[in-house]
Scaffold this motif. Structure first.
Motif, short mmCIF file in Angstrom:
data_model
loop_
_atom_site.label_atom_id
_atom_site.label_comp_id
_atom_site.label_asym_id
_atom_site.label_seq_id
_atom_site.Cartn_x
_atom_site.Cartn_y
_atom_site.Cartn_z
N VAL A 155 0.76 -1.02 -0.20
CA VAL A 155 0.02 -0.29 -0.18
C VAL A 155 0.89 1.25 -0.02
N THR A 156 0.62 1.93 -0.89
CA THR A 156 1.25 3.49 -1.02
C THR A 156 0.35 4.52 -0.68
N THR A 166 -5.58 9.51 -1.93
CA THR A 166 -6.23 8.31 -2.44
C THR A 166 -4.97 7.38 -2.45
N LEU A 167 -5.15 6.43 -1.73
CA LEU A 167 -4.12 5.44 -1.43
C LEU A 167 -4.06 4.44 -2.53
N THR A 168 -3.10 4.06 -3.03
CA THR A 168 -2.91 2.73 -4.11
C THR A 168 -2.46 1.59 -3.55
N ALA A 169 -2.57 0.34 -4.17
CA ALA A 169 -2.02 -0.97 -3.88
C ALA A 169 -1.74 -1.39 -5.05
N ARG A 174 -14.50 2.04 1.14
CA ARG A 174 -13.87 0.74 1.16
C ARG A 174 -13.50 0.18 -0.39
N SER A 175 -13.89 0.91 -1.29
CA SER A 175 -13.69 0.26 -2.78
C SER A 175 -12.56 1.08 -3.60
N THR A 176 -12.18 2.32 -3.28
CA THR A 176 -11.60 3.05 -3.84
C THR A 176 -10.22 3.58 -3.33
N GLY A 177 -10.19 3.40 -1.89
CA GLY A 177 -8.76 3.80 -1.04
C GLY A 177 -8.85 5.31 -0.87
N ALA A 178 -9.80 6.06 -1.13
CA ALA A 178 -9.95 7.43 -1.24
C ALA A 178 -9.93 7.70 0.52
N LEU A 179 -8.92 8.62 0.98
CA LEU A 179 -8.96 8.70 2.54
C LEU A 179 -9.23 10.00 2.65
N THR A 180 -10.05 10.14 3.86
CA THR A 180 -10.39 11.71 4.45
C THR A 180 -9.92 11.67 5.72
N ALA A 181 -9.00 12.84 6.09
CA ALA A 181 -8.48 13.07 7.53
C ALA A 181 -9.42 13.78 8.31
N GLY A 206 -2.23 -5.92 2.57
CA GLY A 206 -1.31 -4.99 2.60
C GLY A 206 -1.62 -3.68 3.52
N SER A 207 -0.64 -2.99 4.14
CA SER A 207 -1.30 -1.93 5.09
C SER A 207 0.02 -1.08 4.87
N ALA A 208 -0.47 0.15 5.26
CA ALA A 208 0.43 1.58 5.49
C ALA A 208 0.10 2.38 6.78
#
Length: 98
Positions: free
Chosen positions: A13-14, A27-30, A67-74, A91-93
């Motif tokens: 995971v990046t 957006t995180l990527t895997a 859950r499906s796109t990896g878009a993260l909100t702080a 995988g995780s980050a």
């Protein structure tokens, strides 16, 4: 024939390397390393099919992830572990919110 996610041996995971601010959206990527066969070197592919993976956050109050796109909100300061599971491999980050 097996799908790409069934043969992934590891997932990387990046995400952002530097802390992000409250309210930021990233957006995180895997990517998954696959075993190509007995005589074939492993190769890396994106984990992209939304039906084949699920993203999670260790603390959605600090940062939530789609859950499906990896878009993260702080949402608030803290550290979360964001994970994606595909084909039984996870995988995780870590992401730091200031």
């Amino acid at each position: 024939m097996r799908s790409d996610t069934e043969s992934a041996s590891t997932i990387t995971v990046t995400g952002p390397k530097d802390p992000i601010a409250k309210g930021d959206h990233v957006t995180l990527t895997a990517t998954g390393d696959q075993i190509g066969g007995d005589n074939t070197a492993p190769f890396t592919i994106p984990v992209a099919d939304p039906a084949s993976h699920v993203w999670t956050s260790s603390d959605p109050k600090v940062a939530s992830v789609d859950r499906s796109t990896g878009a993260l909100t702080a949402h608030r300061p803290g550290t979360v572990t964001v994970s994606v599971t595909s084909g039984g491999v996870t995988g995780s980050a870590q992401v730091v919110v200031q």
